[in-house]
Design a protein around this motif. Structure first.
Motif, PDB file in Angstrom:
ATOM      1  N   THR A 171      -7.851   9.325  -9.220  1.00 24.94           N
ATOM      2  CA  THR A 171      -8.801   8.665  -8.984  1.00 24.94           C
ATOM      3  C   THR A 171     -10.334   8.702  -8.536  1.00 24.94           C
ATOM      4  N   ASP A 172     -10.914   7.970  -8.296  1.00 24.91           N
ATOM      5  CA  ASP A 172     -12.763   8.076  -8.419  1.00 24.91           C
ATOM      6  C   ASP A 172     -13.424   7.818  -6.702  1.00 24.91           C
ATOM      7  N   GLY A 173     -12.036   7.033  -5.984  1.00 28.82           N
ATOM      8  CA  GLY A 173     -12.706   6.357  -4.703  1.00 28.82           C
ATOM      9  C   GLY A 173     -12.528   5.334  -4.993  1.00 28.82           C
ATOM     10  N   ALA A 174     -12.603   4.838  -5.888  1.00 30.96           N
ATOM     11  CA  ALA A 174     -12.577   3.054  -6.023  1.00 30.96           C
ATOM     12  C   ALA A 174     -11.387   2.879  -6.800  1.00 30.96           C
ATOM     13  N   THR A 175     -11.537   3.576  -8.188  1.00 33.94           N
ATOM     14  CA  THR A 175     -10.288   3.422  -8.861  1.00 33.94           C
ATOM     15  C   THR A 175      -8.890   3.727  -8.947  1.00 33.94           C
ATOM     16  N   VAL A 176      -7.585   3.613  -9.087  1.00 30.46           N
ATOM     17  CA  VAL A 176      -6.537   4.411  -9.347  1.00 30.46           C
ATOM     18  C   VAL A 176      -5.538   4.654 -10.296  1.00 30.46           C
ATOM     19  N   ARG A 177      -5.825   5.358 -10.936  1.00 28.52           N
ATOM     20  CA  ARG A 177      -4.816   5.512 -11.902  1.00 28.52           C
ATOM     21  C   ARG A 177      -3.459   6.551 -11.948  1.00 28.52           C
ATOM     22  N   GLU A 199      -8.491   2.264   2.153  1.00 30.45           N
ATOM     23  CA  GLU A 199      -8.949   3.006   3.246  1.00 30.45           C
ATOM     24  C   GLU A 199      -9.573   3.839   3.292  1.00 30.45           C
ATOM     25  N   MET A 200      -9.700   4.632   2.544  1.00 31.97           N
ATOM     26  CA  MET A 200     -10.293   6.256   2.873  1.00 31.97           C
ATOM     27  C   MET A 200     -12.027   6.392   2.665  1.00 31.97           C
ATOM     28  N   ALA A 201     -12.304   4.952   1.634  1.00 32.02           N
ATOM     29  CA  ALA A 201     -13.813   4.927   1.006  1.00 32.02           C
ATOM     30  C   ALA A 201     -14.481   3.854   2.163  1.00 32.02           C
ATOM     31  N   ARG A 202     -13.189   2.981   2.877  1.00 29.37           N
ATOM     32  CA  ARG A 202     -14.241   2.291   4.307  1.00 29.37           C
ATOM     33  C   ARG A 202     -14.486   3.599   5.637  1.00 29.37           C
ATOM     34  N   VAL A 262       4.317   1.145  -6.148  1.00 27.41           N
ATOM     35  CA  VAL A 262       3.612   2.638  -5.255  1.00 27.41           C
ATOM     36  C   VAL A 262       2.048   1.889  -5.474  1.00 27.41           C
ATOM     37  N   THR A 263       1.922   1.652  -6.596  1.00 27.09           N
ATOM     38  CA  THR A 263       0.289   1.547  -6.861  1.00 27.09           C
ATOM     39  C   THR A 263      -1.001   0.513  -5.744  1.00 27.09           C
ATOM     40  N   GLU A 264       0.355  -0.614  -5.322  1.00 22.23           N
ATOM     41  CA  GLU A 264      -0.513  -1.842  -4.838  1.00 22.23           C
ATOM     42  C   GLU A 264      -0.267  -2.286  -2.773  1.00 22.23           C
ATOM     43  N   ARG A 265       0.556  -0.821  -3.066  1.00 19.96           N
ATOM     44  CA  ARG A 265       1.527  -0.891  -1.410  1.00 19.96           C
ATOM     45  C   ARG A 265       1.193   0.956  -1.259  1.00 19.96           C
ATOM     46  N   VAL A 266       0.652   1.659  -2.020  1.00 19.73           N
ATOM     47  CA  VAL A 266       0.734   2.599  -1.498  1.00 19.73           C
ATOM     48  C   VAL A 266      -0.323   3.594  -0.860  1.00 19.73           C
ATOM     49  N   LEU A 267      -1.276   3.783  -3.203  1.00 19.81           N
ATOM     50  CA  LEU A 267      -2.409   4.288  -3.176  1.00 19.81           C
ATOM     51  C   LEU A 267      -3.510   3.774  -3.051  1.00 19.81           C
ATOM     52  N   GLU A 268      -3.671   2.780  -3.661  1.00 22.17           N
ATOM     53  CA  GLU A 268      -4.513   1.652  -3.749  1.00 22.17           C
ATOM     54  C   GLU A 268      -4.879   1.421  -2.499  1.00 22.17           C
ATOM     55  N   PRO A 269      -4.477   1.029  -0.933  1.00 25.06           N
ATOM     56  CA  PRO A 269      -4.646   0.799   0.343  1.00 25.06           C
ATOM     57  C   PRO A 269      -5.164   1.959   0.457  1.00 25.06           C
ATOM     58  N   LYS A 316      -0.934  10.804   8.919  1.00 27.31           N
ATOM     59  CA  LYS A 316      -0.290   8.690   9.534  1.00 27.31           C
ATOM     60  C   LYS A 316      -0.926   8.402   9.658  1.00 27.31           C
ATOM     61  N   GLU A 317      -2.596   8.360  10.698  1.00 30.66           N
ATOM     62  CA  GLU A 317      -3.189   7.695  11.278  1.00 30.66           C
ATOM     63  C   GLU A 317      -3.698   6.589   9.520  1.00 30.66           C
ATOM     64  N   VAL A 318      -4.433   7.515   8.981  1.00 36.48           N
ATOM     65  CA  VAL A 318      -4.244   6.524   7.832  1.00 36.48           C
ATOM     66  C   VAL A 318      -3.260   5.459   6.971  1.00 36.48           C
ATOM     67  N   MET A 319      -2.538   5.878   6.783  1.00 35.27           N
ATOM     68  CA  MET A 319      -1.231   4.497   6.902  1.00 35.27           C
ATOM     69  C   MET A 319      -1.102   4.018   7.938  1.00 35.27           C
ATOM     70  N   ALA A 320      -0.852   4.271   8.731  1.00 37.79           N
ATOM     71  CA  ALA A 320      -1.036   3.024   9.703  1.00 37.79           C
ATOM     72  C   ALA A 320      -1.939   2.033   9.394  1.00 37.79           C
ATOM     73  N   ALA A 321      -2.919   2.356   9.024  1.00 39.60           N
ATOM     74  CA  ALA A 321      -4.591   1.748   9.492  1.00 39.60           C
ATOM     75  C   ALA A 321      -4.433   0.525   8.055  1.00 39.60           C
ATOM     76  N   ALA A 322      -3.650   1.326   7.051  1.00 41.62           N
ATOM     77  CA  ALA A 322      -3.538   0.564   5.664  1.00 41.62           C
ATOM     78  C   ALA A 322      -2.750   0.092   4.994  1.00 41.62           C
ATOM     79  N   GLY A 323      -1.657   0.406   6.325  1.00 41.23           N
ATOM     80  CA  GLY A 323      -0.873  -0.583   5.983  1.00 41.23           C
ATOM     81  C   GLY A 323       0.381  -0.472   5.006  1.00 41.23           C
ATOM     82  N   VAL A 324       0.192   1.121   5.068  1.00 42.80           N
ATOM     83  CA  VAL A 324       1.213   1.786   3.874  1.00 42.80           C
ATOM     84  C   VAL A 324       2.150   1.804   5.322  1.00 42.80           C
ATOM     85  N   PRO A 325       3.422   1.961   3.733  1.00 47.69           N
ATOM     86  CA  PRO A 325       5.160   1.684   4.318  1.00 47.69           C
ATOM     87  C   PRO A 325       5.613   3.874   4.452  1.00 47.69           C
ATOM     88  N   THR A 326       5.315   3.815   5.430  1.00 49.83           N
ATOM     89  CA  THR A 326       6.093   5.498   6.252  1.00 49.83           C
ATOM     90  C   THR A 326       7.393   5.466   7.248  1.00 49.83           C
TER      91      THR A 326
END
Ligand code: AMP
Ligand code: GLY
Length: 413
Positions: free
Chosen positions: A189-195, A246-249, A235-242, A107-117
């Protein structure tokens, strides 16, 4: 490429089967595995949550890639141990697997990344829980913060049931109730690219019509003909990539499979949960439609080269998975019932039987877990795949066997 799959369930059987079909994969090993996996892989004994033991096995076998299936080894740091031994591993570090291992962290990561939940409250005391329940109102959603093998979430109209569940958990996350159909969207994902993979839907309740207790999942299908256009892109743009950014950051890059459990609510897409591994039984259906080589994809993700390989390709048509569970599942599954008819089921065109809780004994193949097996079929469309899967189910027998009869039914209408 030599590969080693860690785990014992239906997801691991599906992974091993798809790896065995990849022409770039020369050997598939699995540990501990199950009798179904033994048909496509060489089995080894290992404690799957013991990182040193898994890394030692991978080193002895000289494998090029380890794929860790379940969440418990990931949260325990098994992927870290394998990588520390210099071997590529598909699966997040213990730190990154907290996305599944702690709902509060997710939840904390989602909040920081602006992911809708769903709106949420983390509670440590009975008083906080009582106040939280009253502020959200019914239906109440109470989640154990930690891993609970599918038993951590209670959704109920009954305030007393909600309070009792919270008492049994320790730290809990209370959530706003999300209405609307659920979708599982997985990404490699490899931590950067998301498929992203294709969307799928699973059926969590034990009985037809979504009645009965929550389970690990009683069936699944893909694709979702009813899903809105652009869902995967959104979902890729609003959830998976952010989330991956955020995890990489945070210095905890997420490499592996990111599972977004979504609700399509009247207010838009919301994340219900993240998992840090392939979903079960969605993976059984999904991988039967994968047209590109799985080993190449997972190895590229493990090695941080995902941008260099083509996105996954999918066969047209559809896949449907129907789980057959043991007498007493999910409360207290009975073990030791003799299973017959798997060969007859697999003689049907398009049908594969994926093992989960099975064991080989002197009595033959017997039930050995709650979800016993998953009959999976591909077909021209959902109706066709569904008919084939249920034809397979009809040929398999064990005492006390249970399955839902409505997997993918609504989607065919
Ligand atoms: P989880 O383990 O978080 O996926 O939760 C298990 C199941 O509980 C989900 O698949 C949903 O059906 C249900 N659930 C979880 N969170 C919510 C929520 N906020 N609102 C409604 N249902 C939920
Ligand atoms: N299909 C639900 C899960 O894997 O958690």
């Amino acid at each position: 490429m030599k590969t080693l799959v860690i785990g014992t369930g239906g997801r691991e059987h599906a992974l091993a089967l798809a790896l065995s079909r990849d022409p770039n994969v020369t050997e598939v090993h699995a540990a501990p595995g199950n009798p179904g996996i033994a048909r496509v892989a060489t089995l080894h004994r290992v404690d799957p949550v013991d990182g040193a033991a898994v890394a030692g096995l991978a080193t002895r076998l000289g494998v090029d890639l380890v794929v860790v299936g379940p969440e418990a080894p990931l949260v325990a740091g098994v992927a870290d141990a394998v990588r520390a031994a210099g071997i590529s591993c598909f699966g997040p570090s213990a730190e990154a697997a907290r996305l599944e291992g702690s709902k509060a962290f997710a939840k904390e990561v989602m909040a920081a990344a602006g992911v809708p939940t769903a709106l949420c409250r983390v509670c440590d005391t009975d008083e906080e829980v009582a106040a939280g329940l009253d502020s959200f109102g019914a239906p109440y959603v109470v989640k154990d913060d930690g891993l609970a093998a599918g038993k951590g979430v209670v959704v109920t109209e009954d305030r007393e049931v909600a309070l009792q569940h919270a008492k049994s958990c320790g730290r809990v996350v209370l959530e706003e109730y999300l209405d609307g159909p659920e979708v599982s969207l997985f990404a490699i994902t490899d931590g950067a690219t998301v498929r992203p993979l294709e969307p799928a839907q699973d059926f969590k309740r034990a009985l037809d019509g979504d009645a009965g207790p929550n389970t690990g999942g009683m069936g699944a299908y893909t694709p979702l003909p009813w899903a809105p256009d652009g869902l995967v892109a959104e979902v890729t743009e609003r959830v998976l990539e952010p989330t991956v950014r955020e995890m990489a950051r945070r210095g905890a890059p997420f490499q592996g499979l990111l599972y977004a459990g979504l609700a399509l609510t009247s207010k838009g897409v919301r994340v219900v949960e993240f998992n840090a591994r392939f979903g079960d039984p969605e993976t059984q259906a999904l991988l039967q439609r994968l047209a590109s080589p799985l080993g190449v994809l997972l190895k590229a993700a493990a090695d941080g080269r995902l941008a260099e390989v083509a996105p996954p390709r999918w066969n047209g048509g559809a896949a449907v998975t129907v789980v057959m569970s043991a007498q007493g599942y999910p409360e207290s599954p009975r073990k030791g019932d003799v299973i017959t008819g798997i060969g007859d089921a697999e003689a049907l065109d398009g049908v594969d039987v994926i093992h989960a809780g099975t064991a080989l004994t002197d009595a033959g193949l017997v039930t050995a877990g709650g979800r016993v097996l998953a009959v999976t079929a591909v077909g021209d469309d959902l109706t066709d795949a569904r008919d084939r899967a249920y034809a397979g189910v009809a040929r398999i027998h064990f005492d006390g066997a249970h399955h839902r009869t409505d997997i993918a039914l609504e989607a065919t209408r």
